[in-house]
Design a protein around this motif. Structure first.
Motif, PDB file in Angstrom:
ATOM      1  N   GLY A 214     -58.333  65.895  16.952  1.00  0.00           N
ATOM      2  CA  GLY A 214     -59.982  65.693  16.638  1.00  0.00           C
ATOM      3  C   GLY A 214     -60.347  67.113  17.480  1.00  0.00           C
ATOM      4  N   LYS A 215     -60.246  67.448  17.909  1.00  0.00           N
ATOM      5  CA  LYS A 215     -60.882  68.994  19.127  1.00  0.00           C
ATOM      6  C   LYS A 215     -60.701  69.831  18.333  1.00  0.00           C
ATOM      7  CE  LYS A 215     -61.278  70.940  23.690  1.00  0.00           C
ATOM      8  NZ  LYS A 215     -60.936  71.026  24.887  1.00  0.00           N
ATOM      9  N   VAL A 216     -59.831  70.098  17.585  1.00  0.00           N
ATOM     10  CA  VAL A 216     -59.202  71.002  16.732  1.00  0.00           C
ATOM     11  C   VAL A 216     -60.635  71.483  15.468  1.00  0.00           C
ATOM     12  CG1 VAL A 216     -58.243  73.095  15.214  1.00  0.00           C
ATOM     13  CG2 VAL A 216     -57.246  71.219  16.946  1.00  0.00           C
ATOM     14  N   ILE A 217     -60.780  69.580  15.008  1.00  0.00           N
ATOM     15  CA  ILE A 217     -61.388  69.223  14.142  1.00  0.00           C
ATOM     16  C   ILE A 217     -63.344  69.899  14.672  1.00  0.00           C
ATOM     17  CG2 ILE A 217     -62.124  67.817  12.676  1.00  0.00           C
ATOM     18  CD1 ILE A 217     -59.438  66.339  12.383  1.00  0.00           C
ATOM     19  N   LEU A 218     -63.226  69.044  15.807  1.00  0.00           N
ATOM     20  CA  LEU A 218     -64.409  69.560  16.322  1.00  0.00           C
ATOM     21  C   LEU A 218     -64.860  70.781  16.192  1.00  0.00           C
ATOM     22  CD1 LEU A 218     -65.107  66.446  19.279  1.00  0.00           C
ATOM     23  CD2 LEU A 218     -66.090  66.770  17.311  1.00  0.00           C
ATOM     24  N   VAL A 219     -64.130  71.455  16.604  1.00  0.00           N
ATOM     25  CA  VAL A 219     -64.244  72.991  16.933  1.00  0.00           C
ATOM     26  C   VAL A 219     -64.713  73.293  15.241  1.00  0.00           C
ATOM     27  CG1 VAL A 219     -63.024  75.053  18.035  1.00  0.00           C
ATOM     28  CG2 VAL A 219     -63.100  72.726  19.256  1.00  0.00           C
ATOM     29  N   VAL A 220     -64.092  73.557  14.902  1.00  0.00           N
ATOM     30  CA  VAL A 220     -63.965  74.131  13.562  1.00  0.00           C
ATOM     31  C   VAL A 220     -66.036  73.691  12.642  1.00  0.00           C
ATOM     32  CG1 VAL A 220     -63.489  74.466  10.702  1.00  0.00           C
ATOM     33  CG2 VAL A 220     -61.743  75.083  13.909  1.00  0.00           C
ATOM     34  N   TYR A 221     -65.729  72.539  13.066  1.00  0.00           N
ATOM     35  CA  TYR A 221     -67.166  72.084  12.317  1.00  0.00           C
ATOM     36  C   TYR A 221     -68.112  72.387  13.029  1.00  0.00           C
ATOM     37  CZ  TYR A 221     -65.117  69.182   8.595  1.00  0.00           C
ATOM     38  OH  TYR A 221     -64.550  67.926   7.417  1.00  0.00           O
ATOM     39  N   ALA A 222     -67.720  72.271  14.467  1.00  0.00           N
ATOM     40  CA  ALA A 222     -68.975  72.793  14.694  1.00  0.00           C
ATOM     41  C   ALA A 222     -69.678  74.442  14.772  1.00  0.00           C
ATOM     42  CB  ALA A 222     -69.142  72.554  16.983  1.00  0.00           C
ATOM     43  N   ALA A 223     -68.075  75.212  14.782  1.00  0.00           N
ATOM     44  CA  ALA A 223     -68.785  76.672  14.569  1.00  0.00           C
ATOM     45  C   ALA A 223     -69.426  76.298  13.385  1.00  0.00           C
ATOM     46  CB  ALA A 223     -67.124  77.211  14.751  1.00  0.00           C
ATOM     47  N   CYS A 224     -68.979  75.808  12.198  1.00  0.00           N
ATOM     48  CA  CYS A 224     -69.252  75.935  10.223  1.00  0.00           C
ATOM     49  C   CYS A 224     -70.336  75.712  11.130  1.00  0.00           C
ATOM     50  CB  CYS A 224     -68.432  75.373   9.744  1.00  0.00           C
ATOM     51  SG  CYS A 224     -66.409  75.114   9.665  1.00  0.00           S
ATOM     52  N   ILE A 225     -71.195  74.327  11.782  1.00  0.00           N
ATOM     53  CA  ILE A 225     -72.390  74.225  11.563  1.00  0.00           C
ATOM     54  C   ILE A 225     -73.521  75.758  12.008  1.00  0.00           C
ATOM     55  CG2 ILE A 225     -74.265  72.620  12.743  1.00  0.00           C
ATOM     56  CD1 ILE A 225     -72.014  70.490  12.600  1.00  0.00           C
ATOM     57  N   VAL A 226     -72.828  76.384  12.976  1.00  0.00           N
ATOM     58  CA  VAL A 226     -73.667  77.004  14.072  1.00  0.00           C
ATOM     59  C   VAL A 226     -73.590  78.494  12.959  1.00  0.00           C
ATOM     60  CG1 VAL A 226     -73.496  78.806  15.693  1.00  0.00           C
ATOM     61  CG2 VAL A 226     -73.055  76.643  16.484  1.00  0.00           C
ATOM     62  N   HIS A 227     -72.626  78.849  11.699  1.00  0.00           N
ATOM     63  CA  HIS A 227     -72.091  79.566  11.142  1.00  0.00           C
ATOM     64  C   HIS A 227     -73.985  79.433  10.331  1.00  0.00           C
ATOM     65  CE1 HIS A 227     -71.122  82.976   9.204  1.00  0.00           C
ATOM     66  NE2 HIS A 227     -70.496  83.291   8.500  1.00  0.00           N
ATOM     67  N   VAL A 228     -73.799  78.631   9.804  1.00  0.00           N
ATOM     68  CA  VAL A 228     -73.918  78.244   8.946  1.00  0.00           C
ATOM     69  C   VAL A 228     -75.731  78.306   9.393  1.00  0.00           C
ATOM     70  CG1 VAL A 228     -75.273  76.060   7.120  1.00  0.00           C
ATOM     71  CG2 VAL A 228     -73.357  76.829   7.120  1.00  0.00           C
ATOM     72  N   ILE A 229     -76.417  77.549   9.788  1.00  0.00           N
ATOM     73  CA  ILE A 229     -77.475  77.421  10.511  1.00  0.00           C
ATOM     74  C   ILE A 229     -77.863  78.562  11.516  1.00  0.00           C
ATOM     75  CG2 ILE A 229     -79.538  75.857  12.920  1.00  0.00           C
ATOM     76  CD1 ILE A 229     -77.356  73.881  11.672  1.00  0.00           C
ATOM     77  N   ILE A 230     -77.061  79.163  12.437  1.00  0.00           N
ATOM     78  CA  ILE A 230     -78.152  80.392  12.590  1.00  0.00           C
ATOM     79  C   ILE A 230     -77.582  81.771  11.742  1.00  0.00           C
ATOM     80  CG2 ILE A 230     -77.909  81.534  14.815  1.00  0.00           C
ATOM     81  CD1 ILE A 230     -78.050  79.484  16.288  1.00  0.00           C
ATOM     82  N   THR A 231     -76.360  81.638  11.282  1.00  0.00           N
ATOM     83  CA  THR A 231     -76.655  82.813  10.430  1.00  0.00           C
ATOM     84  C   THR A 231     -76.880  83.121   8.993  1.00  0.00           C
ATOM     85  OG1 THR A 231     -74.103  83.085  11.430  1.00  0.00           O
ATOM     86  CG2 THR A 231     -74.424  84.598   9.653  1.00  0.00           C
ATOM     87  N   PHE A 232     -76.863  82.508   8.386  1.00  0.00           N
ATOM     88  CA  PHE A 232     -76.997  81.705   7.269  1.00  0.00           C
ATOM     89  C   PHE A 232     -79.025  81.823   7.837  1.00  0.00           C
ATOM     90  CE2 PHE A 232     -73.052  80.039   5.185  1.00  0.00           C
ATOM     91  CZ  PHE A 232     -72.454  81.431   5.197  1.00  0.00           C
ATOM     92  N   GLY A 233     -78.967  80.819   8.183  1.00  0.00           N
ATOM     93  CA  GLY A 233     -80.970  80.410   7.839  1.00  0.00           C
ATOM     94  C   GLY A 233     -81.293  81.272   8.902  1.00  0.00           C
ATOM     95  N   GLY A 234     -80.572  81.717   9.509  1.00  0.00           N
ATOM     96  CA  GLY A 234     -81.528  83.113   9.868  1.00  0.00           C
ATOM     97  C   GLY A 234     -81.590  84.077   9.420  1.00  0.00           C
ATOM     98  N   THR A 235     -80.231  84.979   8.644  1.00  0.00           N
ATOM     99  CA  THR A 235     -80.520  85.512   7.663  1.00  0.00           C
ATOM    100  C   THR A 235     -81.901  85.722   6.861  1.00  0.00           C
ATOM    101  OG1 THR A 235     -78.190  86.496   8.463  1.00  0.00           O
ATOM    102  CG2 THR A 235     -79.279  87.590   5.646  1.00  0.00           C
ATOM    103  N   ILE A 236     -82.144  83.869   6.043  1.00  0.00           N
ATOM    104  CA  ILE A 236     -83.080  83.640   4.942  1.00  0.00           C
ATOM    105  C   ILE A 236     -83.863  83.486   5.574  1.00  0.00           C
ATOM    106  CG2 ILE A 236     -83.949  81.779   3.644  1.00  0.00           C
ATOM    107  CD1 ILE A 236     -80.325  80.658   3.650  1.00  0.00           C
ATOM    108  N   ALA A 237     -84.108  83.494   7.112  1.00  0.00           N
ATOM    109  CA  ALA A 237     -85.818  83.384   7.388  1.00  0.00           C
ATOM    110  C   ALA A 237     -86.376  84.766   8.273  1.00  0.00           C
ATOM    111  CB  ALA A 237     -85.719  82.063   8.879  1.00  0.00           C
ATOM    112  N   PHE A 238     -85.497  85.308   8.614  1.00  0.00           N
ATOM    113  CA  PHE A 238     -85.510  86.949   9.170  1.00  0.00           C
ATOM    114  C   PHE A 238     -86.112  87.915   7.883  1.00  0.00           C
ATOM    115  CE2 PHE A 238     -84.792  84.360  12.659  1.00  0.00           C
ATOM    116  CZ  PHE A 238     -85.949  83.542  13.124  1.00  0.00           C
ATOM    117  N   VAL A 239     -84.557  87.991   7.035  1.00  0.00           N
ATOM    118  CA  VAL A 239     -84.410  88.952   6.350  1.00  0.00           C
ATOM    119  C   VAL A 239     -84.890  88.885   5.192  1.00  0.00           C
ATOM    120  CG1 VAL A 239     -82.211  90.185   5.540  1.00  0.00           C
ATOM    121  CG2 VAL A 239     -82.222  90.064   7.490  1.00  0.00           C
ATOM    122  N   ALA A 240     -85.529  87.448   4.329  1.00  0.00           N
ATOM    123  CA  ALA A 240     -85.326  87.243   2.869  1.00  0.00           C
ATOM    124  C   ALA A 240     -86.487  86.768   3.772  1.00  0.00           C
ATOM    125  CB  ALA A 240     -84.990  86.681   3.085  1.00  0.00           C
TER     126      ALA A 240
END
Ligand code: ASP
Length: 426
Positions: A214-240
């Motif tokens: 479960g821990k590997v799964i949780l870490v991968v999922y949490a990192a994915c969510i952070v990347h999607v929300i912060i990197t992607f969401g942030g780029t869309i909000a602040f760059v685009a």
């Protein structure tokens, strides 16, 4: 709200219901629910049927519509640069999460089966291989990079040939409209297909195996969510400078299909449909950026390789140096480019990443047991990244229909009637 009852349920809601019902069926019924897999396989086969003709004809017609060669080169360079950059950010997030949350602490890898490393192809061969010797063979083998290369050459040549090649240009335009329609028809079957796939996964893996790693799964999922929300969401909000919520709402069907099929290439028709009809990205941009992204842009895969490398190092008690982390970022970026957008593609390339910093390959055997679960998250991130980059490029090139983007994304409720949103003028 009263109008809600009259409207057709949006496709993404139906897909989501299929996903939950499939999960519940697999967990409640148990192993015999794996028999539902053919329902999912039928869906996968249908979308696979779309891939080659869709990429080829839409890309040719997209290139023909671009006309301006300089513009094309600029778009190509920008796309490639953003793909590389976001991938490097993704793997850095993966490594950071691995270091902070220690998914490998307390796990013993003894007894894991030995595996042999996959030889990384020489870089020069990878590039040479893009130039196809036989375009027909590339189409039948579904070699996406070769198809992209040939389609670009053909599109440019049609433009250079001018009036004489006009019938060919018209043919590709008409063909690509037909392929978009076929995509519409096929993805309306997605809720049922997703149900079958999800029932099979949960029946096969069960809750026990999921808990132990479960821990590997949780870490991968949490990192994915952070990347999607912060990197992607942030780029869309602040760059685009666009509302990220509209973006996420518009691509939820593609995300659900990616999550359940674990194939970026397989999801490509749905991603294209979502990006064009819900986000307002022009067809020329989507037909260029998305197939390329489905082949080389794998943020989720890079991120997962980062977490897994740290996991294996921790499980074996191996300390990594700063130089190891640098090598990890470089090889995971290259490996993610070389990863095929198919189920389990990232696991195969993981051996190359582990070898690059001298980590034991046996760790892969453990990860293989839960790879499907990890693949679901990383493929969703891969597909979301492709869609994000297409949006960014379209915005920068003035090829984004902001009326569609800011609209209510109602084309999620697939209709087979002629749809105005399908005919985007650029
Ligand atoms: N399944 C992933 C994809 O299609 C690739 C991977 O295995 O990482 O995007």
């Amino acid at each position: 709200m009263s109008t809600m009852t009259k409207q057709k349920m949006p496709l993404w809601q139906k897909i989501f219901i299929g996903l939950i019902l499939g999960l519940a069926t697999g967990l409640i019924v148990g192993e015999s629910a794996a028999a539902l897999k053919p329902i999912g396989t039928l869906f996968i086969n249908l979308i696979k049927m779309l891939i080659v003709p869709l990429i080829f004809v839409t890309l040719v017609s997209g290139i023909v519509a671009m006309e301006d060669l300089k513009k094309m080169r600029r778009i190509g360079m920008k796309t490639f640069a953003i793909y590389l950059l976001t991938t490097a950010v993704a793997i850095t997030i993966g490594i950071t999460f691995g270091i902070i949350f220690e998914p490998g602490a307390g796990i013993s890898l003894e007894g894991a089966k030995a595996m042999t490393a996959k030889e990384a192809p020489a870089l020069v061969d990878t590039f040479l291989n893009i130039v196809t010797k036989n375009p027909i063979a590339s189409l039948t083998n579904g070699n996406v990079l070769q198809i992209i290369f040939f389609a670009i050459m053909l599109g440019v040549s049609i433009n250079l040939a001018g009036e004489k090649a006009k019938p060919v240009a018209d043919f590709f335009n008409g063909f690509s409209e037909a392929m978009f329609k076929m995509t519409h028809i096929i993805i309306s079957y997605a809720p049922i297909g997703v149900f079958g796939l999800m029932a099979w996964v949960s029946a096969t893996y069960g809750i026990d195996l999921l808990m132990s790693l479960g821990k590997v799964i949780l870490v991968v999922y949490a990192a994915c969510i952070v990347h999607v929300i912060i990197t992607f969401g942030g780029t869309i909000a602040f760059v685009a400078r666009l509302n990220p919520l509209k973006f996420f709402k518009g691509i939820v069907s593609a995300q659900s299909v990616a999550f359940t099929t674990t194939s970026s290439s397989g999801t490509l028709p749905v991603t294209t449909d979502n990006v064009v009809n819900n986000l307002g990205v022009s067809k020329p941009i989507s037909s260029f950026v998305l197939p390329l992204g489905a082949t080389i842009n794998m943020d989720g895969t890079a991120l997962y390789q980062g977490v897994c490398a740290i996991f294996v190092a921790q499980a074996y008690g191996i300390d990594l140096t700063m130089a190891d982390y640098g090598t990890l970022i470089l090889t995971a970026t290259l490996a993610s480019i070389g990863t095929a957008g198919v189920p389990g593609g990232g696991l195969i390339m993981l051996s190359m990443v582990l070898t690059s910093i001298g980590l034991p390959l046996e760790g892969i055997a453990i990860i293989a047991g839960i790879d499907r679960i990890l693949d679901m998250a990383r493929t969703t991130v891969n597909v979301t990244g492709d869609a994000m980059v297409s949006l960014l490029i379209a915005k920068g090139e003035n090829e984004l229909n902001t009326v569609i983007y800011n609209g209510d994304n109602s084309s999620n409720s697939i209709s087979l009637e002629p749809n105005e949103k399908n005919t985007i003028k650029i």
